[in-house]
Design a protein around this motif. Structure first.
Motif, PDB file in Angstrom:
ATOM      1  N   SER A  56       0.871  -1.318  -0.016  1.00 24.66           N
ATOM      2  CA  SER A  56       0.068  -0.188  -0.164  1.00 24.66           C
ATOM      3  C   SER A  56       0.984   1.330   0.082  1.00 24.66           C
ATOM      4  CB  SER A  56      -1.055  -0.078   1.115  1.00 24.66           C
ATOM      5  OG  SER A  56      -0.005   0.387   2.273  1.00 24.66           O
ATOM      6  N   GLN A  57       0.356   2.406  -0.262  1.00 22.75           N
ATOM      7  CA  GLN A  57       0.999   3.656  -0.269  1.00 22.75           C
ATOM      8  C   GLN A  57       1.460   3.835   1.088  1.00 22.75           C
ATOM      9  OE1 GLN A  57       1.492   5.805  -3.099  1.00 22.75           O
ATOM     10  NE2 GLN A  57       2.645   7.230  -1.859  1.00 22.75           N
ATOM     11  N   SER A  58       0.673   3.737   2.328  1.00 26.96           N
ATOM     12  CA  SER A  58       1.318   3.812   3.179  1.00 26.96           C
ATOM     13  C   SER A  58       2.414   2.846   3.779  1.00 26.96           C
ATOM     14  CB  SER A  58      -0.074   3.447   4.346  1.00 26.96           C
ATOM     15  OG  SER A  58       0.650   3.589   5.865  1.00 26.96           O
ATOM     16  N   GLN A  59       2.290   1.732   3.490  1.00 25.85           N
ATOM     17  CA  GLN A  59       3.460   0.778   3.637  1.00 25.85           C
ATOM     18  C   GLN A  59       4.652   1.240   2.963  1.00 25.85           C
ATOM     19  OE1 GLN A  59       1.440  -2.852   2.289  1.00 25.85           O
ATOM     20  NE2 GLN A  59       1.004  -3.593   4.387  1.00 25.85           N
ATOM     21  N   ALA A  60       4.538   1.610   1.668  1.00 24.89           N
ATOM     22  CA  ALA A  60       5.653   1.950   1.055  1.00 24.89           C
ATOM     23  C   ALA A  60       6.412   3.191   1.426  1.00 24.89           C
ATOM     24  CB  ALA A  60       5.243   1.930  -0.500  1.00 24.89           C
ATOM     25  N   SER A  61       5.586   3.990   2.145  1.00 26.67           N
ATOM     26  CA  SER A  61       6.037   5.284   2.391  1.00 26.67           C
ATOM     27  C   SER A  61       6.699   5.182   3.748  1.00 26.67           C
ATOM     28  CB  SER A  61       4.966   6.505   2.702  1.00 26.67           C
ATOM     29  OG  SER A  61       4.300   6.640   1.453  1.00 26.67           O
ATOM     30  N   LEU A 492      14.503   7.714 -10.581  1.00 24.98           N
ATOM     31  CA  LEU A 492      14.403   6.970  -9.092  1.00 24.98           C
ATOM     32  C   LEU A 492      14.411   7.720  -7.966  1.00 24.98           C
ATOM     33  CD1 LEU A 492      14.540   4.053  -7.800  1.00 24.98           C
ATOM     34  CD2 LEU A 492      17.071   4.292  -8.029  1.00 24.98           C
ATOM     35  N   GLN A 493      15.117   9.023  -7.891  1.00 25.55           N
ATOM     36  CA  GLN A 493      15.250   9.735  -6.987  1.00 25.55           C
ATOM     37  C   GLN A 493      13.623  10.423  -6.859  1.00 25.55           C
ATOM     38  OE1 GLN A 493      17.839  10.308  -4.597  1.00 25.55           O
ATOM     39  NE2 GLN A 493      15.997  11.277  -3.362  1.00 25.55           N
ATOM     40  N   THR A 494      13.457  10.927  -7.924  1.00 22.11           N
ATOM     41  CA  THR A 494      12.031  11.523  -7.755  1.00 22.11           C
ATOM     42  C   THR A 494      10.994  10.698  -7.385  1.00 22.11           C
ATOM     43  OG1 THR A 494      12.596  12.859  -9.791  1.00 22.11           O
ATOM     44  CG2 THR A 494      10.250  12.662  -9.442  1.00 22.11           C
ATOM     45  N   LYS A 495      10.660   9.317  -7.860  1.00 19.39           N
ATOM     46  CA  LYS A 495       9.792   8.603  -7.443  1.00 19.39           C
ATOM     47  C   LYS A 495       9.816   8.352  -5.641  1.00 19.39           C
ATOM     48  CE  LYS A 495       7.389   8.122 -11.022  1.00 19.39           C
ATOM     49  NZ  LYS A 495       6.037   8.686 -11.320  1.00 19.39           N
ATOM     50  N   PHE A 496      11.281   8.388  -5.510  1.00 18.08           N
ATOM     51  CA  PHE A 496      11.503   7.872  -4.017  1.00 18.08           C
ATOM     52  C   PHE A 496      11.016   8.834  -3.001  1.00 18.08           C
ATOM     53  CE2 PHE A 496      14.195   7.418  -0.232  1.00 18.08           C
ATOM     54  CZ  PHE A 496      13.670   6.161   0.007  1.00 18.08           C
ATOM     55  N   ASN A 497      11.611  10.223  -3.737  1.00 19.47           N
ATOM     56  CA  ASN A 497      11.179  11.429  -2.910  1.00 19.47           C
ATOM     57  C   ASN A 497       9.595  11.617  -2.686  1.00 19.47           C
ATOM     58  OD1 ASN A 497      13.723  11.920  -2.583  1.00 19.47           O
ATOM     59  ND2 ASN A 497      13.706  13.622  -4.217  1.00 19.47           N
ATOM     60  N   ALA A 498       8.651  11.044  -4.022  1.00 19.75           N
ATOM     61  CA  ALA A 498       7.310  11.055  -3.609  1.00 19.75           C
ATOM     62  C   ALA A 498       6.864  10.412  -2.686  1.00 19.75           C
ATOM     63  CB  ALA A 498       6.969  10.728  -4.954  1.00 19.75           C
ATOM     64  N   LEU A 499       7.477   9.259  -2.462  1.00 19.36           N
ATOM     65  CA  LEU A 499       7.235   8.160  -1.110  1.00 19.36           C
ATOM     66  C   LEU A 499       7.382   8.773   0.050  1.00 19.36           C
ATOM     67  CD1 LEU A 499       8.008   4.505  -2.501  1.00 19.36           C
ATOM     68  CD2 LEU A 499       5.840   5.474  -2.472  1.00 19.36           C
ATOM     69  N   LEU A 500       8.648   9.485   0.118  1.00 22.32           N
ATOM     70  CA  LEU A 500       8.952  10.036   1.221  1.00 22.32           C
ATOM     71  C   LEU A 500       8.028  11.065   1.708  1.00 22.32           C
ATOM     72  CD1 LEU A 500      12.823  10.467   0.870  1.00 22.32           C
ATOM     73  CD2 LEU A 500      11.681   9.079   2.583  1.00 22.32           C
ATOM     74  N   GLY A 501       7.647  11.948   0.573  1.00 23.07           N
ATOM     75  CA  GLY A 501       6.677  12.939   0.980  1.00 23.07           C
ATOM     76  C   GLY A 501       5.229  12.569   1.464  1.00 23.07           C
ATOM     77  N   ALA A 502       4.777  11.589   0.956  1.00 27.77           N
ATOM     78  CA  ALA A 502       3.710  10.760   1.210  1.00 27.77           C
ATOM     79  C   ALA A 502       3.697  10.315   2.817  1.00 27.77           C
ATOM     80  CB  ALA A 502       3.247   9.555   0.481  1.00 27.77           C
ATOM     81  N   SER A 503       4.922   9.871   3.368  1.00 23.09           N
ATOM     82  CA  SER A 503       5.195   9.660   4.450  1.00 23.09           C
ATOM     83  C   SER A 503       5.375  11.005   5.672  1.00 23.09           C
ATOM     84  CB  SER A 503       6.253   8.655   4.657  1.00 23.09           C
ATOM     85  OG  SER A 503       7.553   9.736   4.958  1.00 23.09           O
ATOM     86  N   ALA A 504       5.454  12.008   5.160  1.00 22.70           N
ATOM     87  CA  ALA A 504       5.631  13.073   5.955  1.00 22.70           C
ATOM     88  C   ALA A 504       4.283  13.658   6.833  1.00 22.70           C
ATOM     89  CB  ALA A 504       5.962  14.483   5.249  1.00 22.70           C
TER      90      ALA A 504
END
Length: 504
Positions: A56-61, A492-504
């Motif tokens: 899930s988005q939450s798990q991935a973040s 890769l960095q852009t997509k990973f940053n998007a996951l990081l942003g979702a966890s904030a």
């Protein structure tokens, strides 16, 4: 029937000798060579699992945030192997579980194995090393082309079987070297094409029952595509043998002009001048000029060749499956070949730019060796109507006469030529002294060989243009490969940053 129960085993992993001789060195190798690529693979796999709905988005973040924390808090260079976990992979997984709990921390490894991770790590490293070396090889080719273009009229003595054979131009010699280098560069590009196919998604052997996207993994890691067959992803090592086979051939071939440079720079031959910046002196003999960089090029080329050959030997007679023979320690051993390769190419590029031909010594060696005599025989066939064998015998007699008297073929050869011609044919030659001097001159010898591939003015100019075109095409291909890898890193960095942003 008597039951055979296994003996009681109270041993605890890892055995201390196994830890010191195998696990520790493997951990050190992974830490030193693969830590950053482990991070890339973890990030790409996490993004793919999320995009496919496997996480899930939450798990991935949350996993992304934990990965980021691990990267920030743990400097791989400071790590030493303790035996608490089996290897570097399990260390990262242990850290994830410590931050996220066993359930969430263990989900990143869904639908993958150390098998496909390992071969992806190896390919990412080889891709980087091949492209770096290719850049150096192309610079060497460029250096040789520039030198050849400037030396189109500079004569040298060409040798066969270690003896003076015919005059040619330095540009013609360098052009032969350039053509081999271009072919060797293309073999490295072929090796790169095999390396640049992603094993990720093969998992242990057979892919996965999860709905993974292998093409997306390849894209995120900058590969051209996934390698199709999943068994081959973890068993085929032709990407290793192809790479080191190309490297082996490159340095086998480079060793040959290096040997020539050594011979040409000897006192007795002296047609190659090595400038003072590349010459060392003797500690006892004041007269000595030792062009020892040539010896170092030969030594390092031989070391590179030997290490590349050893890589192929290591793969010989191993089973067609995933196994340690082709993995961490073997890969690290191979990197030594790239290290010495880089030193040779850098030194040779500088060397080729700096050297020059000693034209006085070339002229003297041409005079003493009568190496233009072939053209006299050819001219007699064309203009006196003789068979080549009869013309060859006349020319050979003239050359022997001049060499015996330590004469000069151009100035001293006409009289003995006229005599042997008349004795052999029963008539006088139509060739006068002035034409004879022209026919047996080194400049004429080269000029009339203006055929495709020859040293004549038009032929060599056309050749150099073709090399420049080939080099430009290879530079464009290398630039594209480097740009594709750089763009994948950005994605890769852009997509990973998007996951990081979702966890904030």
């Amino acid at each position: 029937m008597v039951a055979h129960n296994p003996p009681h085993d109270s041993s605890v992993f890892p055995d201390p000798v196994y830890k010191d001789t195998v696990l520790g060195p493997l951990f050190d190798g992974a830490r030193d060579h693969f830590a950053s690529d482990f991070q890339r693979i973890d990030r790409a796999h996490l993004i793919m699992l999320c995009e496919q709905g496997i996480l899930s988005q939450s798990q991935a973040s949350q996993i992304a945030a934990a990965l980021q924390a691990i990267e920030t808090e743990i400097d791989p260079a400071t790590l030493t192997y303790t035996g608490e976990v089996e290897d570097f992979f399990f260390l990262i997984e242990k850290e994830l579980k410590a931050r996220l709990g066993a359930d969430l921390g263990g989900r990143l490894h869904t639908a993958r194995s150390r098998n496909d991770i390992d071969h992806t790590l190896f390919k990412l490293q080889l891709r980087r090393r091949i492209t770096s070396l290719l850049g150096q090889v192309l610079d060497l080719i460029d250096s040789a082309i520039i030198k050849a273009d400037a030396q189109k009229e500079t004569l040298i003595v060409a040798y066969t079987h270690g003896q003076p054979a015919q005059p040619t131009s330095f540009a013609h010699y360098l052009s032969a070297m350039i053509e081999v280098l271009l072919r060797d560069a293309k073999r490295l590009f072929d090796a790169l094409a095999t390396v640049n196919l992603s094993p990720m998604g093969a998992a242990a052997i057979t892919t996965s029952g999860f709905d993974i996207d292998r093409h997306r993994m390849a894209e995120l890691l900058g590969f051209d595509a996934p390698l199709r067959n999943s068994y081959g992803c973890i068993a085929a090592i032709d990407y290793v043998s192809g790479t080191y086979g190309a490297l082996e051939l490159l340095f086998l071939h480079l060793g040959r002009p290096i040997q020539d440079f050594q011979f040409w720079s000897s006192f007795e031959v002296g047609q190659l001048y090595v400038p003072n910046a590349l010459v060392q002196i003797s500690s006892i003999m004041p007269q000595k000029r030792n062009p020892v960089p040539i010896e170092h090029m030969r030594l390092l080329a031989s070391q590179t060749f030997g290490r590349a050959r050893a890589m192929i030997e290591i793969m010989h007679n191993t089973p067609f499956t995933d196994m340690n023979d082709s993995e961490g320690e073997t890969q690290a051993f191979g990197y030594q070949a790239f290290a010495t390769a880089s030193r040779v190419i850098a030194l040779m590029t500088s060397f080729v730019s700096a050297i020059r031909i000693n034209e006085d010594r070339v002229a003297e060696n041409i005079r003493k060796s009568c190496i233009t005599i072939t053209e006299l025989a050819d001219d007699l066939v064309r203009n006196e109507g003789l068979s080549f064998r009869e013309a060859h015998e006349i020319a050979a007699h003239v050359a022997k006469t001049i060499v015996a008297q330590n004469g000069d073929l151009v100035t001293d050869g006409y009289a003995p030529f006229c005599k042997v011609f008349a004795d052999s044919t029963g008539r006088e030659t139509a060739m006068d002294a002035k034409r004879f001097a022209t026919v047996v001159s080194a400049a004429h010898f080269v000029a009339v060989r203006d055929r495709f591939g020859g040293p004549g003015e038009t032929a060599i100019a056309d050749a150099i243009t073709s090399y420049q075109d080939d080099l430009a095409a290879l530079r464009a291909a290398l630039a594209k490969a480097n740009n594709d890898a750089a763009q994948a890193d950005i994605l890769l960095q852009t997509k990973f940053n998007a996951l990081l942003g979702a966890s904030a």
